[in-house]
Scaffold this motif. Structure first.
Motif, mmCIF file in Angstrom:
data_model
loop_
_atom_site.group_PDB
_atom_site.id
_atom_site.type_symbol
_atom_site.label_atom_id
_atom_site.label_comp_id
_atom_site.label_asym_id
_atom_site.label_seq_id
_atom_site.Cartn_x
_atom_site.Cartn_y
_atom_site.Cartn_z
ATOM 1 N N ASN A 50 -63.537 1.439 62.785
ATOM 2 C CA ASN A 50 -62.686 2.097 61.797
ATOM 3 C C ASN A 50 -61.563 1.158 61.384
ATOM 4 N N TRP A 51 -61.146 1.272 60.141
ATOM 5 C CA TRP A 51 -60.018 0.487 59.659
ATOM 6 C C TRP A 51 -59.440 1.156 58.418
ATOM 7 N N VAL A 52 -58.244 0.723 58.068
ATOM 8 C CA VAL A 52 -57.585 1.202 56.855
ATOM 9 C C VAL A 52 -57.260 -0.008 55.995
ATOM 10 N N GLU A 53 -57.689 0.064 54.747
ATOM 11 C CA GLU A 53 -57.346 -0.978 53.783
ATOM 12 C C GLU A 53 -56.195 -0.474 52.933
ATOM 13 N N GLN A 54 -55.244 -1.349 52.707
ATOM 14 C CA GLN A 54 -54.208 -1.049 51.730
ATOM 15 C C GLN A 54 -54.488 -1.947 50.540
ATOM 16 N N ARG A 76 -54.217 3.648 50.129
ATOM 17 C CA ARG A 76 -54.680 3.493 51.513
ATOM 18 C C ARG A 76 -56.031 4.182 51.636
ATOM 19 N N ALA A 119 -59.289 4.822 54.254
ATOM 20 C CA ALA A 119 -59.798 4.777 55.624
ATOM 21 C C ALA A 119 -61.313 4.573 55.596
ATOM 22 N N TYR A 174 -65.938 6.088 53.400
ATOM 23 C CA TYR A 174 -64.494 5.945 53.220
ATOM 24 C C TYR A 174 -63.877 7.189 52.610
ATOM 25 N N SER A 212 -60.076 8.101 50.644
ATOM 26 C CA SER A 212 -58.819 7.595 50.096
ATOM 27 C C SER A 212 -57.717 8.640 50.204
#
Length: 169
Positions: A73-77, A83, A85, A101, A103
């Motif tokens: 798992n990760w979160v992109e900004q 953001r 997930a 994902y 948002s």
């Protein structure tokens, strides 16, 4: 003066109604399919795609990535502050990589890459499905980022990231 206020308010309500109706007429989920042949071995392409933590180094639309300790798992900004997930749903090395994902802006989706050796290179076929429940955001999303536009940017950035640096003088 009172008439002008009524006309302006009525115009705003009418415009809002048109936007809402237009959004309701659009499907909640869109799908984009893209295919590209990259002149590098499938192992290199898969490794670049599956390395979520490293994508901030080569993707032009990502500001930073926060990895969870599980590596799944990760979160992109994004560079515009959104953001998103992500979660790995399936990872078959050098064959298939699938993620889902969600948002913070109210949309969600799935992204699947299929990797096939082609000569000395790799064919990468990508399918992305995006669901936007809110009809107003659905219309805005179509205008600002038509289906497939994010996948096109991702594949262009990936191609650049996989190319060897140009020889110096």
């Amino acid at each position: 003066m009172k008439t002008a206020i009524i006309v302006v308010a009525g115009s705003i309500l009418a415009l809002g109604g048109v936007v809402l109706i237009a959004g309701l007429l659009l499907p909640r989920t869109t799908e984009a399919n893209r295919s590209v042949v990259l002149p590098v071995p499938v192992e290199r392409v898969f490794a670049k795609v599956a390395d979520a933590a490293g994508q901030a180094n080569w993707r032009s639309d990502i500001g930073r990535i926060e990895m969870a300790s599980d590596g799944q798992n990760w979160v992109e900004q994004t560079s515009d502050g959104d953001r998103i997930a992500f979660r790995i749903e399936e990872s078959l090395p050098n064959e298939r990589f699938a993620i889902s994902y969600v948002s913070a802006r109210g949309f969600n989706g799935e992204w699947t890459g299929r990797f096939t050796p082609q000569g000395e290179g790799t064919r990468l076929e990508v399918t992305e499905r995006v669901t936007i429940p809110n009809p107003v955001f659905r219309l805005i999303g179509r205008l600002v980022a038509p289906p497939g536009s994010h996948t096109d940017l991702y594949l262009a950035d990936l191609g650049k990231a996989l190319m060897p640096p140009a020889p110096g003088p």
